[in-house]
Write a protein that holds these residues in place. Structure first.
Motif, mmCIF file in Angstrom:
data_model
loop_
_atom_site.group_PDB
_atom_site.id
_atom_site.type_symbol
_atom_site.label_atom_id
_atom_site.label_comp_id
_atom_site.label_asym_id
_atom_site.label_seq_id
_atom_site.Cartn_x
_atom_site.Cartn_y
_atom_site.Cartn_z
ATOM 1 N N ARG A 28 0.824 -1.209 0.000
ATOM 2 C CA ARG A 28 0.000 0.000 0.000
ATOM 3 C C ARG A 28 0.856 1.256 0.000
ATOM 4 O O ARG A 28 1.864 1.313 0.696
ATOM 5 N N PRO A 29 0.469 2.290 -0.772
ATOM 6 C CA PRO A 29 1.153 3.579 -0.644
ATOM 7 C C PRO A 29 0.798 4.218 0.692
ATOM 8 O O PRO A 29 -0.363 4.211 1.106
ATOM 9 N N LEU A 30 1.799 4.777 1.373
ATOM 10 C CA LEU A 30 1.593 5.290 2.725
ATOM 11 C C LEU A 30 1.898 6.783 2.868
ATOM 12 O O LEU A 30 1.099 7.531 3.429
ATOM 13 N N MET A 83 -1.518 8.320 -7.160
ATOM 14 C CA MET A 83 -2.025 7.990 -5.828
ATOM 15 C C MET A 83 -3.539 7.813 -5.763
ATOM 16 O O MET A 83 -4.052 7.229 -4.808
ATOM 17 N N ALA A 143 -3.438 7.323 2.643
ATOM 18 C CA ALA A 143 -2.071 7.821 2.528
ATOM 19 C C ALA A 143 -2.040 9.334 2.744
ATOM 20 O O ALA A 143 -3.038 10.033 2.551
ATOM 21 N N CYS A 202 5.877 3.169 -0.144
ATOM 22 C CA CYS A 202 4.911 2.085 -0.022
ATOM 23 C C CYS A 202 5.386 1.118 1.074
ATOM 24 O O CYS A 202 6.477 1.289 1.642
#
Length: 404
Positions: free
Chosen positions: A173-175, A221, A254, A275
């Protein structure tokens, strides 16, 4: 830059003709504006596709007759016009590339759409969300014509590859993300009268400079949900800001920081996305190729998986040409192109929210700015200290009738 005369408003325009089918023939293209962006970016892209049999440049338009005739003579464009309506009526182009200042984009785009032409409009798209919605209302349905914005940084092999990796959560997951457009513009740059003014430039570095990186960030995103921002005039004597910062939360949870500046001697454009299993970073200035991207994995990722992440394929740099190829393919398929409609509006909505947040000291949420909101019709929102000052009325004229 000289600019063509604006065309009629949609309310007074005649009904739109049906777009001519473009299957099996060259797409007839026209260029509006004969300045640097037309000569240096739009014309070369259209000419390259003309060499490949995809397009035919039939006309150019500019209110400066000498400029447009010179442009057409140099480029081999057969018809030069100083009037947009006349060109649309006589040449019936399939595609109109608009290369004029943003305050003209709405009327010129609507005029082209009403004439049955698709539009490829240079950024910034239009000065306000109200203008964008008016353009979208003038588009066709079920196959066009549509109006696309020049967001060329979305296109090319690097952005396409990373977009897929993030969408598939290949790196987790993009954070956390960072979006940076830190450029340098000196006093001479802002000595040009139309720069740094809301009415003529539409906004400061958030609108005119950082819009490309912010658009690419959103494209990678996904939807944003809220923004909290600050803006300042730290150096230049302008109406707009010369620096802004923002904190953005995305719908997927995110979070990101955004910095837009024209005060930075060490110029760079950068996007970094952390990520769960890797950091992906893009560092460039005005355009990128595969070599400008870097992927750094966490230590336990297998080498084969890292190699797949780093395999960007054949290098297709971001460019007007890369976007134009995509747009032409959409025209031939009769499909809405990328960076048009809701897909193109999201960046302008974020910028509008950034200004509203900065000038009102509030958190602004996606979808909040609509009709009735002052930031829907002006990016400065009428905010004290930011909105253009009204001309002073001499005391002796106060309360007196103005002769007809």
């Amino acid at each position: 830059m000289p600019t063509p005369r604006t065309a009629t408003d949609p309310e007074t325009s005649p009904s739109r003709p049906e777009p001519a089918p473009v299957d099996g023939r060259r797409i007839k293209a026209a260029i509006v504006g004969a300045g640097a962006i037309a000569r240096g970016s739009h014309y070369p892209a259209l000419a390259r596709l003309a060499d490949e049999g995809e397009t035919e440049i039939v006309a150019a338009v500019d209110i400066a007759e000498g400029a447009v005739r010179g442009f057409c003579a140099e480029a081999g464009i057969p018809h030069a016009y100083t009037d947009l309506d006349s060109m649309l009526d006589e040449q019936r182009p399939d595609l109109v590339a608009i290369c004029t200042p943003p305050t003209l984009h709405r009327e010129q785009t609507v005029a082209a759409l009403r004439a049955g032409a698709w539009v490829w409009c240079e950024k910034p798209p239009v000065p306000t969300l109200a203008d964008f919605d008016a353009v979208e209302a003038a588009e066709g349905t079920d196959g066009g014509p549509y109006a696309a914005i020049v967001f060329q940084h979305r296109f090319g092999s690097g952005a396409r590859h990373v977009r897929r990796l993030i969408a598939e959560e290949a790196m987790g997951r993009p954070l956390v993300a960072h979006c940076q457009t830190t450029w340098y513009r000196n006093a001479a740059y802002y000595a040009v009268p139309w720069r740094g003014r809301w009415a003529s430039e539409g906004g400061g570095p958030a609108m005119g400079h950082g819009i490309h990186q912010m658009d690419l960030l959103l494209d990678l995103m996904g939807p944003w949900s809220e923004v909290r921002a600050m803006a300042g005039r730290l150096v230049h004597d302008v109406e707009t800001e010369d620096v802004s910062t923002a904190l953005v939360r995305f719908s997927n949870g995110a979070m990101a920081t955004i910095v837009n500046s024209v005060l930075s001697p060490d110029e760079v454009s950068r996007i970094r996305i952390d990520c769960e299993r890797a950091t992906v970073e893009l560092t460039h200035l005005y355009g990128h190729s595969n070599d400008h991207w870097r992927i750094t994995p966490v230590p336990d990722v297998p080498d084969a998986e890292v190699a797949a992440w780093r395999d960007f394929g054949a290098d297709v740099p971001s460019s007007h040409l890369a976007q134009l190829r995509d747009l032409v393919a959409s025209m031939r398929a009769g499909e809405r192109p990328r960076s048009s409609g809701a897909d193109g509006r999201t960046s302008l909505e974020l910028i509008s929210a950034l200004y509203k947040s900065a000038f009102t000291d509030t958190t602004v949420r996606s979808g909040e700015i609509g009709p009735g909101d002052p930031y829907y019709t002006a990016l400065h929102g009428g905010a004290p200290g930011w909105a253009p000052e009204a001309p002073e009325v001499p005391e002796s004229a106060a309360g007196q009738e103005v002769p007809a």
